[in-house]
Design a protein around this motif. Structure first.
Motif, PDB file in Angstrom:
ATOM      1  N   ASP A 145       0.818  -1.217   0.085  1.00 20.90           N
ATOM      2  CA  ASP A 145       0.023   0.029  -0.102  1.00 20.90           C
ATOM      3  C   ASP A 145       0.910   0.968  -0.126  1.00 20.90           C
ATOM      4  O   ASP A 145       1.377   1.880   1.149  1.00 20.90           O
ATOM      5  CB  ASP A 145      -0.909  -0.118   1.331  1.00 20.90           C
ATOM      6  CG  ASP A 145      -1.705   1.146   1.247  1.00 20.90           C
ATOM      7  OD1 ASP A 145      -1.924   1.937   0.366  1.00 20.90           O
ATOM      8  OD2 ASP A 145      -2.475   1.234   2.402  1.00 20.90           O
ATOM      9  N   SER A 155       4.612   3.921   5.867  1.00 20.50           N
ATOM     10  CA  SER A 155       5.167   3.567   7.271  1.00 20.50           C
ATOM     11  C   SER A 155       4.337   2.473   8.043  1.00 20.50           C
ATOM     12  O   SER A 155       4.983   1.498   8.631  1.00 20.50           O
ATOM     13  CB  SER A 155       4.678   5.000   8.504  1.00 20.50           C
ATOM     14  OG  SER A 155       5.043   5.955   7.707  1.00 20.50           O
ATOM     15  N   LYS A 156       3.189   2.268   7.525  1.00 22.99           N
ATOM     16  CA  LYS A 156       2.519   0.783   8.091  1.00 22.99           C
ATOM     17  C   LYS A 156       3.292  -0.239   7.164  1.00 22.99           C
ATOM     18  O   LYS A 156       3.322  -1.225   8.079  1.00 22.99           O
ATOM     19  CB  LYS A 156       0.890   1.018   7.606  1.00 22.99           C
ATOM     20  CG  LYS A 156       0.162  -0.360   8.094  1.00 22.99           C
ATOM     21  CD  LYS A 156      -1.126  -0.022   7.657  1.00 22.99           C
ATOM     22  CE  LYS A 156      -1.927  -1.353   7.802  1.00 22.99           C
ATOM     23  NZ  LYS A 156      -3.060  -1.455   6.638  1.00 22.99           N
ATOM     24  N   GLU A 157       3.476  -0.128   6.060  1.00 25.92           N
ATOM     25  CA  GLU A 157       4.030  -1.397   5.251  1.00 25.92           C
ATOM     26  C   GLU A 157       5.434  -1.405   5.779  1.00 25.92           C
ATOM     27  O   GLU A 157       5.777  -2.909   6.110  1.00 25.92           O
ATOM     28  CB  GLU A 157       4.144  -0.768   3.888  1.00 25.92           C
ATOM     29  CG  GLU A 157       2.915  -0.641   3.042  1.00 25.92           C
ATOM     30  CD  GLU A 157       2.424  -2.162   2.939  1.00 25.92           C
ATOM     31  OE1 GLU A 157       2.961  -3.321   2.751  1.00 25.92           O
ATOM     32  OE2 GLU A 157       0.953  -1.946   2.901  1.00 25.92           O
ATOM     33  N   SER A 195       6.320  -1.068   8.883  1.00 27.02           N
ATOM     34  CA  SER A 195       6.036  -1.872  10.333  1.00 27.02           C
ATOM     35  C   SER A 195       5.573  -2.977  10.249  1.00 27.02           C
ATOM     36  O   SER A 195       5.700  -4.016  11.196  1.00 27.02           O
ATOM     37  CB  SER A 195       5.105  -0.857  11.184  1.00 27.02           C
ATOM     38  OG  SER A 195       3.860  -0.837  10.675  1.00 27.02           O
ATOM     39  N   ASN A 196       4.963  -3.541   9.035  1.00 23.13           N
ATOM     40  CA  ASN A 196       4.612  -4.923   8.661  1.00 23.13           C
ATOM     41  C   ASN A 196       5.620  -5.688   8.413  1.00 23.13           C
ATOM     42  O   ASN A 196       5.403  -6.924   8.394  1.00 23.13           O
ATOM     43  CB  ASN A 196       3.588  -4.828   7.505  1.00 23.13           C
ATOM     44  CG  ASN A 196       2.137  -4.367   7.878  1.00 23.13           C
ATOM     45  OD1 ASN A 196       1.962  -4.417   9.202  1.00 23.13           O
ATOM     46  ND2 ASN A 196       1.526  -4.156   7.293  1.00 23.13           N
ATOM     47  N   ASP A 210       0.532   4.345   2.355  1.00 24.21           N
ATOM     48  CA  ASP A 210       0.932   4.243   3.788  1.00 24.21           C
ATOM     49  C   ASP A 210       2.418   3.365   3.984  1.00 24.21           C
ATOM     50  O   ASP A 210       2.076   2.327   4.629  1.00 24.21           O
ATOM     51  CB  ASP A 210      -0.387   3.668   4.507  1.00 24.21           C
ATOM     52  CG  ASP A 210      -0.155   3.823   6.299  1.00 24.21           C
ATOM     53  OD1 ASP A 210       0.892   4.427   6.558  1.00 24.21           O
ATOM     54  OD2 ASP A 210      -1.051   3.519   6.859  1.00 24.21           O
TER      55      ASP A 210
END
Length: 144
Positions: A17, A22-24, A26-27, A20
């Motif tokens: 994605d 940052s989210k990626e 953190s995943n 986002d």
């Protein structure tokens, strides 16, 4: 786990994605952990199949050298039409044996799964660099 199942999982998890980052980012550790667990389980299964293959090969070798009615009855193996086989001929019979071929196919499929999962882990390991590249590209496009 079936190869198709692993492929379906990765087809969902490989998507990034870009809205986002940052989210990626953190995943990444959870993806790595998920696929490393699968990798270890499948690699252990490969080792078991390889050990089973060696055991089967020895049993078949001994059977071909000295066929017994017990093996015919308990394991469903057929005594070759020639009866007892000479030691130098055993390898040819083992190569053409359907049980041996099936076990080799199972090992081959398992090796493909292990290699595929290893490539997924490598891809996940490189994901941070990819996300940084996306971030830097966006920053450049905005003039910053």
């Amino acid at each position: 786990m079936k190869l198709e199942t692993i492929q379906e999982l990765w087809q969902q998890d490989c998507k990034i994605d870009v809205t986002d980052i940052s989210k990626e980012a953190s995943n990444i550790p959870s993806l790595h952990e998920k696929y490393y667990k699968i990798y270890i389980g499948e690699r252990l299964q490969l080792y078991k199949l390889q050990a089973d293959y060696k055991k089967l090969k020895l049993e078949k070798y001994e059977f071909l050298i000295n066929p017994t009615e017990e093996d015919v009855r308990d394991k469903g193996w057929k005594i070759p039409d020639r009866g007892r086989i000479l030691r130098q001929e055993v390898s040819g019979y083992l190569e053409g044996d359907s049980d041996m071929i099936n076990k080799e196919l199972q090992i081959g499929i398992q090796q493909e799964k292990v290699e595929f999962i290893k490539s997924i882990i490598d891809s996940i390991s490189k994901r941070g660099f990819l996300l940084k590249t996306i971030h830097d590209d966006r920053k450049f496009m905005r003039g910053g």
